[in-house]
Design a protein around this motif. Structure first.
Motif, PDB file in Angstrom:
ATOM      1  N   UNK A   1      -0.331  51.729   4.538  1.00  0.00           N
ATOM      2  CA  UNK A   1       0.039  50.338   4.267  1.00  0.00           C
ATOM      3  C   UNK A   1       0.081  50.134   2.749  1.00  0.00           C
ATOM      4  N   UNK A   2       1.269  50.183   2.146  1.00  0.00           N
ATOM      5  CA  UNK A   2       1.335  49.953   0.705  1.00  0.00           C
ATOM      6  C   UNK A   2       0.987  48.508   0.368  1.00  0.00           C
ATOM      7  N   UNK A   3       0.396  48.321  -0.788  1.00  0.00           N
ATOM      8  CA  UNK A   3       0.077  46.991  -1.300  1.00  0.00           C
ATOM      9  C   UNK A   3       1.128  46.674  -2.358  1.00  0.00           C
ATOM     10  N   UNK A   4       2.294  46.203  -1.930  1.00  0.00           N
ATOM     11  CA  UNK A   4       3.435  46.052  -2.831  1.00  0.00           C
ATOM     12  C   UNK A   4       4.240  47.344  -2.807  1.00  0.00           C
ATOM     13  N   UNK A   5       4.951  47.629  -3.873  1.00  0.00           N
ATOM     14  CA  UNK A   5       5.767  48.853  -3.941  1.00  0.00           C
ATOM     15  C   UNK A   5       4.882  50.066  -4.209  1.00  0.00           C
ATOM     16  N   UNK A   6       5.273  51.182  -3.614  1.00  0.00           N
ATOM     17  CA  UNK A   6       4.556  52.436  -3.854  1.00  0.00           C
ATOM     18  C   UNK A   6       5.533  53.602  -3.829  1.00  0.00           C
ATOM     19  N   UNK A   7       5.199  54.616  -4.587  1.00  0.00           N
ATOM     20  CA  UNK A   7       5.945  55.873  -4.584  1.00  0.00           C
ATOM     21  C   UNK A   7       4.963  56.966  -4.200  1.00  0.00           C
ATOM     22  N   UNK A   8       5.363  57.739  -3.218  1.00  0.00           N
ATOM     23  CA  UNK A   8       4.440  58.675  -2.573  1.00  0.00           C
ATOM     24  C   UNK A   8       5.115  60.028  -2.416  1.00  0.00           C
ATOM     25  N   UNK A   9       4.401  61.072  -2.762  1.00  0.00           N
ATOM     26  CA  UNK A   9       4.867  62.438  -2.540  1.00  0.00           C
ATOM     27  C   UNK A   9       4.221  62.940  -1.250  1.00  0.00           C
ATOM     28  N   UNK A  10       5.041  63.388  -0.310  1.00  0.00           N
ATOM     29  CA  UNK A  10       4.545  63.859   0.972  1.00  0.00           C
ATOM     30  C   UNK A  10       4.959  65.316   1.168  1.00  0.00           C
ATOM     31  N   UNK A  11       3.983  66.156   1.482  1.00  0.00           N
ATOM     32  CA  UNK A  11       4.225  67.575   1.736  1.00  0.00           C
ATOM     33  C   UNK A  11       3.795  67.838   3.171  1.00  0.00           C
ATOM     34  N   UNK A  12       4.766  68.309   3.998  1.00  0.00           N
ATOM     35  CA  UNK A  12       4.491  68.490   5.416  1.00  0.00           C
ATOM     36  C   UNK A  12       5.503  69.436   6.040  1.00  0.00           C
ATOM     37  N   UNK A  13       5.248  69.806   7.264  1.00  0.00           N
ATOM     38  CA  UNK A  13       6.144  70.657   8.026  1.00  0.00           C
ATOM     39  C   UNK A  13       7.480  69.947   8.233  1.00  0.00           C
ATOM     40  N   UNK A  14       8.561  70.666   8.041  1.00  0.00           N
ATOM     41  CA  UNK A  14       9.897  70.111   8.220  1.00  0.00           C
ATOM     42  C   UNK A  14      10.038  69.490   9.617  1.00  0.00           C
ATOM     43  N   UNK A  15      10.617  68.280   9.657  1.00  0.00           N
ATOM     44  CA  UNK A  15      10.844  67.597  10.931  1.00  0.00           C
ATOM     45  C   UNK A  15       9.663  66.806  11.429  1.00  0.00           C
TER      46      UNK A  15
ATOM     47  N   UNK B   1       9.790  56.030  -1.349  1.00  0.00           N
ATOM     48  CA  UNK B   1       9.577  54.697  -1.895  1.00  0.00           C
ATOM     49  C   UNK B   1       9.377  53.775  -0.715  1.00  0.00           C
ATOM     50  N   UNK B   2       8.418  52.850  -0.830  1.00  0.00           N
ATOM     51  CA  UNK B   2       8.217  51.882   0.246  1.00  0.00           C
ATOM     52  C   UNK B   2       7.521  50.635  -0.259  1.00  0.00           C
ATOM     53  N   UNK B   3       7.718  49.578   0.470  1.00  0.00           N
ATOM     54  CA  UNK B   3       6.980  48.335   0.244  1.00  0.00           C
ATOM     55  C   UNK B   3       6.532  47.753   1.588  1.00  0.00           C
ATOM     56  N   UNK B   4       6.600  48.574   2.636  1.00  0.00           N
ATOM     57  CA  UNK B   4       6.227  48.162   3.980  1.00  0.00           C
ATOM     58  C   UNK B   4       5.366  49.239   4.641  1.00  0.00           C
ATOM     59  N   UNK B   5       4.512  48.832   5.590  1.00  0.00           N
ATOM     60  CA  UNK B   5       3.702  49.826   6.306  1.00  0.00           C
ATOM     61  C   UNK B   5       4.570  50.789   7.098  1.00  0.00           C
TER      62      UNK B   5
ATOM     63  N   UNK C   1       1.774  58.425  -6.139  1.00  0.00           N
ATOM     64  CA  UNK C   1       2.207  58.616  -7.523  1.00  0.00           C
ATOM     65  C   UNK C   1       2.223  57.308  -8.293  1.00  0.00           C
ATOM     66  N   UNK C   2       2.532  56.202  -7.582  1.00  0.00           N
ATOM     67  CA  UNK C   2       2.649  54.898  -8.216  1.00  0.00           C
ATOM     68  C   UNK C   2       2.331  53.836  -7.178  1.00  0.00           C
ATOM     69  N   UNK C   3       1.494  52.874  -7.539  1.00  0.00           N
ATOM     70  CA  UNK C   3       1.139  51.803  -6.619  1.00  0.00           C
ATOM     71  C   UNK C   3      -0.208  52.038  -5.961  1.00  0.00           C
ATOM     72  N   UNK C   4      -0.472  51.218  -4.946  1.00  0.00           N
ATOM     73  CA  UNK C   4      -1.718  51.288  -4.189  1.00  0.00           C
ATOM     74  C   UNK C   4      -1.366  51.293  -2.714  1.00  0.00           C
ATOM     75  N   UNK C   5      -2.031  52.151  -1.953  1.00  0.00           N
ATOM     76  CA  UNK C   5      -1.776  52.278  -0.521  1.00  0.00           C
ATOM     77  C   UNK C   5      -3.106  52.205   0.219  1.00  0.00           C
ATOM     78  N   UNK C   6      -3.175  51.315   1.212  1.00  0.00           N
ATOM     79  CA  UNK C   6      -4.335  51.338   2.108  1.00  0.00           C
ATOM     80  C   UNK C   6      -4.003  52.322   3.220  1.00  0.00           C
ATOM     81  N   UNK C   7      -4.771  53.388   3.286  1.00  0.00           N
ATOM     82  CA  UNK C   7      -4.541  54.416   4.298  1.00  0.00           C
ATOM     83  C   UNK C   7      -5.526  54.193   5.435  1.00  0.00           C
ATOM     84  N   UNK C   8      -4.964  53.995   6.608  1.00  0.00           N
ATOM     85  CA  UNK C   8      -5.762  53.864   7.825  1.00  0.00           C
ATOM     86  C   UNK C   8      -5.730  55.195   8.563  1.00  0.00           C
TER      87      UNK C   8
END
Length: 103
Positions: free
Chosen positions: A87-101, A32-36, A51-58
């Motif tokens: 950079x979320x545009x307001x609140x966003x919920x994001x699922x991230x799948x990546x290497x541990x650590x 969950x985030x509301x900040x870059x 999953x929820x919200x809008x994110x500007x991905x740079x």
């Protein structure tokens, strides 16, 4: 077995996360985030699902920054070495799948 209602998930701080699974060193986390975030390069590949919200991905291509808007249901794949920042545009919920650590 566990069910997570992603639209109800919040965290105490921006980019707070709930670990959904760790499968042989590959983590799936709900953020969950509301900040870059910060510009970074992961230790491996990353799948980033809004999953929820809008994110500007740079992201950088040949060292030059570019961006795209990701809406709910959109998926961003960062290959090895892709420098990027969300950079979320307001609140966003994001699922991230990546290497541990990874950063």
């Amino acid at each position: 077995m566990e069910i997570t209602r992603s639209k109800q998930f919040t965290a105490d701080k921006a980019w707070g996360a709930k670990l959904i699974a760790n499968m042989d060193g590959i983590t799936t986390r709900l953020h969950w985030t509301n900040e870059p975030y910060i510009w970074h390069i992961n230790d491996g590949q990353e799948v980033f699902v809004v999953l929820d919200g809008v994110v500007e991905m740079w992201f950088k291509v040949d060292g030059l920054p570019q961006s795209t808007l990701l809406e709910a249901g959109d998926i961003f794949y960062a290959s090895v070495g892709t420098e990027h920042v969300a950079h979320p545009q307001g609140e966003a919920r994001i699922l991230v799948i990546e290497k541990e650590g990874s950063v």
